[in-house]
Design a protein around this motif. Structure first.
Motif, PDB file in Angstrom:
ATOM      1  N   ASP A 160      50.768  30.319  29.930  1.00 37.98           N
ATOM      2  CA  ASP A 160      52.038  29.756  29.471  1.00 37.98           C
ATOM      3  C   ASP A 160      53.196  30.461  30.186  1.00 37.98           C
ATOM      4  OD1 ASP A 160      53.830  28.309  27.880  1.00 37.98           O
ATOM      5  OD2 ASP A 160      53.908  29.891  26.376  1.00 37.98           O
ATOM      6  N   ASN A 161      53.111  31.783  30.272  1.00 38.35           N
ATOM      7  CA  ASN A 161      54.144  32.539  30.987  1.00 38.35           C
ATOM      8  C   ASN A 161      54.160  32.194  32.471  1.00 38.35           C
ATOM      9  OD1 ASN A 161      55.121  33.858  28.773  1.00 38.35           O
ATOM     10  ND2 ASN A 161      54.005  35.758  29.124  1.00 38.35           N
ATOM     11  N   ALA A 162      52.963  32.121  33.069  1.00 34.26           N
ATOM     12  CA  ALA A 162      52.873  31.825  34.509  1.00 34.26           C
ATOM     13  C   ALA A 162      53.589  30.511  34.814  1.00 34.26           C
ATOM     14  CB  ALA A 162      51.406  31.753  34.936  1.00 34.26           C
ATOM     15  N   VAL A 163      53.392  29.535  33.940  1.00 33.29           N
ATOM     16  CA  VAL A 163      54.012  28.227  34.127  1.00 33.29           C
ATOM     17  C   VAL A 163      55.517  28.296  33.856  1.00 33.29           C
ATOM     18  CG1 VAL A 163      54.136  25.969  33.028  1.00 33.29           C
ATOM     19  CG2 VAL A 163      51.920  26.897  33.652  1.00 33.29           C
ATOM     20  N   GLU A 188      47.468  34.195  38.148  1.00 29.35           N
ATOM     21  CA  GLU A 188      48.432  34.386  39.242  1.00 29.35           C
ATOM     22  C   GLU A 188      49.471  33.264  39.241  1.00 29.35           C
ATOM     23  OE1 GLU A 188      44.705  35.455  42.243  1.00 29.35           O
ATOM     24  OE2 GLU A 188      45.955  33.703  42.623  1.00 29.35           O
ATOM     25  N   ASP A 189      50.699  33.630  39.554  1.00 25.40           N
ATOM     26  CA  ASP A 189      51.709  32.580  39.729  1.00 25.40           C
ATOM     27  C   ASP A 189      52.517  32.839  40.989  1.00 25.40           C
ATOM     28  OD1 ASP A 189      54.233  34.079  39.206  1.00 25.40           O
ATOM     29  OD2 ASP A 189      53.379  34.345  37.205  1.00 25.40           O
ATOM     30  N   GLN A 190      53.322  31.869  41.357  1.00 20.79           N
ATOM     31  CA  GLN A 190      54.160  31.995  42.549  1.00 20.79           C
ATOM     32  C   GLN A 190      55.636  31.983  42.150  1.00 20.79           C
ATOM     33  OE1 GLN A 190      52.496  28.648  44.740  1.00 20.79           O
ATOM     34  NE2 GLN A 190      51.105  30.020  45.844  1.00 20.79           N
ATOM     35  N   GLY A 192      59.184  34.197  40.601  1.00 22.46           N
ATOM     36  CA  GLY A 192      60.053  35.207  41.196  1.00 22.46           C
ATOM     37  C   GLY A 192      59.670  36.656  40.913  1.00 22.46           C
ATOM     38  N   GLY A 193      58.627  36.878  40.103  1.00 23.69           N
ATOM     39  CA  GLY A 193      58.179  38.240  39.834  1.00 23.69           C
ATOM     40  C   GLY A 193      58.957  38.920  38.727  1.00 23.69           C
ATOM     41  N   ILE A 194      58.555  40.158  38.431  1.00 21.04           N
ATOM     42  CA  ILE A 194      59.167  40.937  37.355  1.00 21.04           C
ATOM     43  C   ILE A 194      59.861  42.144  37.976  1.00 21.04           C
ATOM     44  CG2 ILE A 194      58.706  42.220  35.211  1.00 21.04           C
ATOM     45  CD1 ILE A 194      56.049  40.519  35.072  1.00 21.04           C
ATOM     46  N   ALA A 195      61.117  42.364  37.598  1.00 21.96           N
ATOM     47  CA  ALA A 195      61.891  43.470  38.174  1.00 21.96           C
ATOM     48  C   ALA A 195      61.286  44.813  37.738  1.00 21.96           C
ATOM     49  CB  ALA A 195      63.336  43.376  37.720  1.00 21.96           C
ATOM     50  N   HIS A 201      58.545  47.519  30.039  1.00 24.30           N
ATOM     51  CA  HIS A 201      58.889  47.046  28.687  1.00 24.30           C
ATOM     52  C   HIS A 201      58.302  45.702  28.304  1.00 24.30           C
ATOM     53  CE1 HIS A 201      61.745  50.290  28.909  1.00 24.30           C
ATOM     54  NE2 HIS A 201      62.292  49.741  29.975  1.00 24.30           N
ATOM     55  N   ILE A 202      57.742  44.974  29.275  1.00 18.97           N
ATOM     56  CA  ILE A 202      57.400  43.570  28.988  1.00 18.97           C
ATOM     57  C   ILE A 202      56.346  43.397  27.899  1.00 18.97           C
ATOM     58  CG2 ILE A 202      58.131  42.580  31.201  1.00 18.97           C
ATOM     59  CD1 ILE A 202      55.111  42.694  31.967  1.00 18.97           C
ATOM     60  N   PHE A 203      55.527  44.439  27.636  1.00 21.22           N
ATOM     61  CA  PHE A 203      54.520  44.308  26.579  1.00 21.22           C
ATOM     62  C   PHE A 203      55.075  44.708  25.213  1.00 21.22           C
ATOM     63  CE2 PHE A 203      51.913  44.655  30.404  1.00 21.22           C
ATOM     64  CZ  PHE A 203      51.078  43.551  30.229  1.00 21.22           C
ATOM     65  N   ARG A 208      62.511  40.620  26.390  1.00 21.63           N
ATOM     66  CA  ARG A 208      62.601  39.517  27.343  1.00 21.63           C
ATOM     67  C   ARG A 208      63.474  39.952  28.500  1.00 21.63           C
ATOM     68  NH1 ARG A 208      64.214  35.209  23.038  1.00 21.63           N
ATOM     69  NH2 ARG A 208      64.493  37.141  21.924  1.00 21.63           N
ATOM     70  N   ALA A 209      62.951  39.793  29.704  1.00 21.90           N
ATOM     71  CA  ALA A 209      63.641  40.362  30.854  1.00 21.90           C
ATOM     72  C   ALA A 209      64.944  39.643  31.163  1.00 21.90           C
ATOM     73  CB  ALA A 209      62.732  40.343  32.064  1.00 21.90           C
ATOM     74  N   ASP A 210      64.914  38.344  31.133  1.00 21.01           N
ATOM     75  CA  ASP A 210      66.061  37.588  31.619  1.00 21.01           C
ATOM     76  C   ASP A 210      66.815  36.971  30.451  1.00 21.01           C
ATOM     77  OD1 ASP A 210      67.867  35.966  32.777  1.00 21.01           O
ATOM     78  OD2 ASP A 210      66.448  34.878  34.039  1.00 21.01           O
ATOM     79  N   PRO A 211      68.005  37.503  30.127  1.00 23.46           N
ATOM     80  CA  PRO A 211      68.728  37.005  28.957  1.00 23.46           C
ATOM     81  C   PRO A 211      69.056  35.522  29.077  1.00 23.46           C
ATOM     82  CG  PRO A 211      69.947  38.782  30.068  1.00 23.46           C
ATOM     83  CD  PRO A 211      68.704  38.549  30.850  1.00 23.46           C
ATOM     84  N   GLY A 220      59.495  36.357  22.930  1.00 27.33           N
ATOM     85  CA  GLY A 220      59.372  37.756  23.336  1.00 27.33           C
ATOM     86  C   GLY A 220      58.186  38.448  22.678  1.00 27.33           C
ATOM     87  N   LEU A 221      57.318  37.666  22.032  1.00 28.02           N
ATOM     88  CA  LEU A 221      56.171  38.260  21.345  1.00 28.02           C
ATOM     89  C   LEU A 221      54.845  37.970  22.048  1.00 28.02           C
ATOM     90  CD1 LEU A 221      57.130  37.547  17.619  1.00 28.02           C
ATOM     91  CD2 LEU A 221      57.095  39.757  18.761  1.00 28.02           C
ATOM     92  N   GLY A 222      54.877  37.039  23.013  1.00 26.57           N
ATOM     93  CA  GLY A 222      53.633  36.606  23.661  1.00 26.57           C
ATOM     94  C   GLY A 222      52.807  37.752  24.214  1.00 26.57           C
ATOM     95  N   LEU A 223      53.420  38.585  25.056  1.00 32.84           N
ATOM     96  CA  LEU A 223      52.654  39.657  25.703  1.00 32.84           C
ATOM     97  C   LEU A 223      52.244  40.744  24.703  1.00 32.84           C
ATOM     98  CD1 LEU A 223      54.361  40.073  29.199  1.00 32.84           C
ATOM     99  CD2 LEU A 223      52.141  39.052  28.652  1.00 32.84           C
ATOM    100  N   ALA A 224      53.035  40.933  23.634  1.00 32.17           N
ATOM    101  CA  ALA A 224      52.632  41.902  22.597  1.00 32.17           C
ATOM    102  C   ALA A 224      51.368  41.415  21.895  1.00 32.17           C
ATOM    103  CB  ALA A 224      53.766  42.103  21.598  1.00 32.17           C
TER     104      ALA A 224
HETATM  105  P1  ADP Z   1      58.526  35.387  26.197  1.00 34.69           P
HETATM  106  O1  ADP Z   1      58.414  34.647  24.922  1.00 34.69           O
HETATM  107  O2  ADP Z   1      59.935  35.736  26.538  1.00 34.69           O
HETATM  108  O3  ADP Z   1      57.813  34.718  27.323  1.00 34.69           O
HETATM  109  P2  ADP Z   1      56.550  37.497  26.545  1.00 34.69           P
HETATM  110  O4  ADP Z   1      56.235  38.668  25.684  1.00 34.69           O
HETATM  111  O5  ADP Z   1      55.447  36.519  26.765  1.00 34.69           O
HETATM  112  O6  ADP Z   1      57.826  36.791  25.886  1.00 34.69           O
HETATM  113  O7  ADP Z   1      57.072  38.022  27.946  1.00 34.69           O
HETATM  114  C1  ADP Z   1      58.049  39.043  27.999  1.00 34.69           C
HETATM  115  C2  ADP Z   1      58.903  38.926  29.269  1.00 34.69           C
HETATM  116  O8  ADP Z   1      58.107  39.248  30.417  1.00 34.69           O
HETATM  117  C3  ADP Z   1      59.409  37.521  29.535  1.00 34.69           C
HETATM  118  O9  ADP Z   1      60.609  37.270  28.862  1.00 34.69           O
HETATM  119  C4  ADP Z   1      59.602  37.520  31.039  1.00 34.69           C
HETATM  120  O10 ADP Z   1      60.861  38.087  31.356  1.00 34.69           O
HETATM  121  C5  ADP Z   1      58.529  38.485  31.536  1.00 34.69           C
HETATM  122  N1  ADP Z   1      57.351  37.746  32.088  1.00 34.69           N
HETATM  123  C6  ADP Z   1      56.176  37.511  31.464  1.00 34.69           C
HETATM  124  N2  ADP Z   1      55.316  36.855  32.263  1.00 34.69           N
HETATM  125  C7  ADP Z   1      55.950  36.666  33.441  1.00 34.69           C
HETATM  126  C8  ADP Z   1      55.589  36.060  34.697  1.00 34.69           C
HETATM  127  N3  ADP Z   1      54.387  35.490  34.894  1.00 34.69           N
HETATM  128  N4  ADP Z   1      56.512  36.088  35.694  1.00 34.69           N
HETATM  129  C9  ADP Z   1      57.726  36.658  35.512  1.00 34.69           C
HETATM  130  N5  ADP Z   1      58.121  37.244  34.365  1.00 34.69           N
HETATM  131  C10 ADP Z   1      57.258  37.255  33.333  1.00 34.69           C
END
Ligand code: ADP
Length: 270
Positions: A160-163, A188-190, A192-195, A201-203, A208-211, A220-224
């Protein structure tokens, strides 16, 4: 009072006990603080959509003769926020439940089947992406001990995140590889990547990285949740590669061993 500590004594048995006791107190304090932070964050996240809903409700009440287009916009906004609110509540409940529940009994989970199902779901979720699946060795069920639904959910979160974080028209790949002692899944996705500054912090819950994307339905709970499921399987979940040409999330499931799952307590439901 958790702040009161026992003063260290002589380096005898009692002294050793004091050290252990203080360590335990420290751990308890940290757990308590993190729980408090979680409740604060959760309240904050729940309040945001409520504020929008209440504001829009007021608008509708104050301006009953609002023109149709404006009205439709206000209602659409409320629709979006209601949806966001229910996703947030669902995710919160899931996280709380998974954190408390003893893991259900392990079964043999074929990562081949689960990855196939998850890839199909992801393709349906975003027809604009080209979702591809690679399995190695090809004919192998690639079975690990675990819980099918949880593993599928983990893969779906990554997909879901990759998409979500890559433009339409690009490829999203799922690569399942049998390794000695483990099965490795790469998503894997193509995008813009994660800064680099976001990476640590993403887990974390609610990060959420991008406001700019915060309004886009993510909680913001998916990866947790994904990380919690991985740890319940003794699996490692991490970012294997990220850069301007895309990101690879990797999860490595142990074929055996890992963290032994506790037996389900008597009478425990769900
Ligand atoms: P969200 O509901 O915001 O997707 P997640 O916990 O799933 O919450 O992800 C946290 C943050 O990690 C996202 O807001 C995004 O900034 C970054 N992120 C996660 N997966 C990717 C990805 N495949 N490519 C770029 N950034 C990602």
């Amino acid at each position: 009072d958790l702040t009161r500590r026992v003063r260290p004594g002589p380096p005898d048995e009692l002294g050793q006990l004091t050290v252990t006791f203080n360590e335990m107190l420290g751990r308890l304090q940290r757990a308590w603080a993190s729980q408090q932070r979680f409740v604060e964050d959760a309240s904050h996240e729940l309040r945001a959509p409520m504020t929008v809903l209440r504001g829009n409700l007021d608008l509708l009440r104050q301006y009953p003769r609002m023109d149709a287009a404006e009205r439709a916009e206000v209602v659409a906004d409320m629709d979006r926020e209601t949806w966001r609110l229910s996703r947030l509540i669902e995710d919160l409940l899931l996280l709380a439940q998974r954190e408390q529940d003893a893991p259900p009994p392990r079964e043999g989970v074929s990562l081949r089947e689960v990855a196939q199902a998850a890839a199909q779901d992801a393709q349906k979720l975003s027809p604009a992406h080209d979702v591809t699946l690679h399995l190695q060795p090809a004919g192998d069920p690639l079975t690990v001990p675990g819980h099918r639904d949880e593993v599928q959910q983990l893969l779906l979160i990554l997909l879901d995140n990759a998409v979500k974080y890559s433009p339409g028209g690009t490829r999203v790949g799922v690569r399942v590889q049998g390794q000695p002692g483990s099965v490795q899944v790469d998503v894997e996705d193509q995008g813009g990547g994660i800064a680099a500054e976001d990476l640590p912090h993403i887990f974390h819950r609610f990060y959420r990285a991008d406001p700019a994307r915060q309004r886009q339905g993510g909680t913001g709970l998916g990866l947790a949740i994904a990380q919690l499921i991985a740890s319940r399987h003794g699996a490692a979940l991490f970012v294997a590669r990220t850069g301007p040409s895309g990101t690879v999330f990797r999860v490595t499931f142990p074929l055996s061993g890992g963290t032994p799952l506790e037996p389900r307590p008597e009478g425990h439901a769900g």
